[in-house]
Design an enzyme around this catalytic site. Structure first.
Site, PDB file in Angstrom:
ATOM      1  N   GLY A  14     -94.544  32.040  41.848  1.00  0.00           N
ATOM      2  CA  GLY A  14     -94.955  30.847  42.477  1.00  0.00           C
ATOM      3  C   GLY A  14     -93.502  29.844  42.669  1.00  0.00           C
ATOM      4  N   GLU A  44     -98.166  41.349  35.131  1.00  0.00           N
ATOM      5  CA  GLU A  44     -98.306  40.084  35.292  1.00  0.00           C
ATOM      6  C   GLU A  44     -98.633  39.982  33.407  1.00  0.00           C
ATOM      7  OE1 GLU A  44     -99.759  35.194  36.107  1.00  0.00           O
ATOM      8  OE2 GLU A  44     -98.956  36.776  37.686  1.00  0.00           O
ATOM      9  N   ASP A 103    -100.504  42.166  46.975  1.00  0.00           N
ATOM     10  CA  ASP A 103    -100.473  41.473  46.814  1.00  0.00           C
ATOM     11  C   ASP A 103    -101.244  40.861  45.648  1.00  0.00           C
ATOM     12  OD1 ASP A 103     -97.951  39.993  44.223  1.00  0.00           O
ATOM     13  OD2 ASP A 103     -98.753  37.910  45.221  1.00  0.00           O
TER      14      ASP A 103
END
Length: 282
Positions: free
Chosen positions: A211, A136, A84
């Site tokens: 998050g 992202e 990640d």
């Protein structure tokens, strides 16, 4: 059981209208707790190791990756292994040999054109190595290079730009900025569910929520219904572990053997995993 590819878990979750949870592994105890929680919930899970965790282990990805893989292989439910938040292309290029079936390449801090070019190259390499690649677009709050607030102007993912980005890079999943922040210690984040729906309709790959530790249960359920397919959780485990260790040492200040307090921390993380899997996986 053997490890399964991340792609398989994500596709199954999407087909069922659910999400698959991905929990951050820092230590062996994290991996053991995640596996135990997943078994208790009878839900598949993703063990994910971040670049920061690799840095914590002296920059060596192999030992913690092999440990997590061993835990996943022994688990009674399906487990995938994911690398990640990779910014170092050299680390990305170790992913396949280290046993990962997927990675998240994070060029989110770069200007759009540079992000696109770097991610396109990462996708080309990853697909050649048989890896599923997440990227992202937009800034998820809480990272050192991100704006201070997840609600600052211009940080959220634009659906039209996201559609172009996915088409131009060929990524397999997209982490989106919709109001969550990394490293939140309170579950008070307010997500833009209408934006999630617009992104789901615009982007033809699974959407990922980073998050998620700072997002309450009802908000998480709504996010999954709106189109989130992969839910990343890290800080919630660390909060549970640290609280349990602190409570144990406060009650038994004479302890020198780490097993009682580390073991209690592991149990508490496992319960956190079980609870969150019930929320996001139905």
């Amino acid at each position: 059981m053997s490890l399964v590819p991340t792609r398989e878990l994500v596709e199954k979750a999407a087909a069922a209208g659910r999400a698959v949870a991905a929990f951050n592994v820092i230590t062996l105890e994290h991996a053991e707790a995640i596996a135990a929680g997943a078994e208790a919930a009878e839900r598949s899970v993703i063990l994910q190791i971040s670049e920061n965790a690799v840095r914590f282990h002296g920059g060596r990805v192999g030992p913690i990756a092999r440990a997590a893989a061993e835990v996943g292989t022994a688990c009674a439910v399906d487990v995938a292994l994911h690398l990640d938040h990779v910014t170092d292309i050299r680390l990305l290029h170790t992913a396949a040999d280290a046993g990962f079936s997927s990675a998240m390449f994070d060029a989110g801090a770069l200007p759009y054109a540079e992000n696109l070019a770097a991610t396109r190259a990462a996708v080309r390499w990853a697909h050649g190595a048989g890896l599923w690649l997440e990227a992202e677009l937009g800034y998820v709050g809480g990272k050192p290079d991100a704006p201070a607030s997840a609600h600052a102007a211009g940080v959220r993912t634009d659906p039209r730009e996201a559609a172009r980005y996915v088409a131009d890079t060929g990524v397999d999943a997209l982490a989106v900025a919709v109001g969550s922040s990394h490293a939140m210690t309170e579950r008070s984040a307010s997500l833009d569910h209408a934006l999630i729906e617009r992104l789901r309709d615009a982007v033809r790959v699974p959407l990922v929520l980073h998050g998620s530790s700072g997002v309450g249960d009802d908000e998480l359920r709504r996010a999954v219904r709106a189109g989130i397919v992969k839910v990343n959780v890290g800080t919630a485990l660390n909060i549970a572990f640290t609280r349990a260790v602190r409570e144990t040492l406060t009650a038994r200040p004479d302890l020198t053997d780490p097993r009682p307090y580390v073991g209690r921390g592991r149990e508490t993380m496992a319960e956190t995993v079980r609870t969150l899997l019930g929320v996001v996986s139905g």
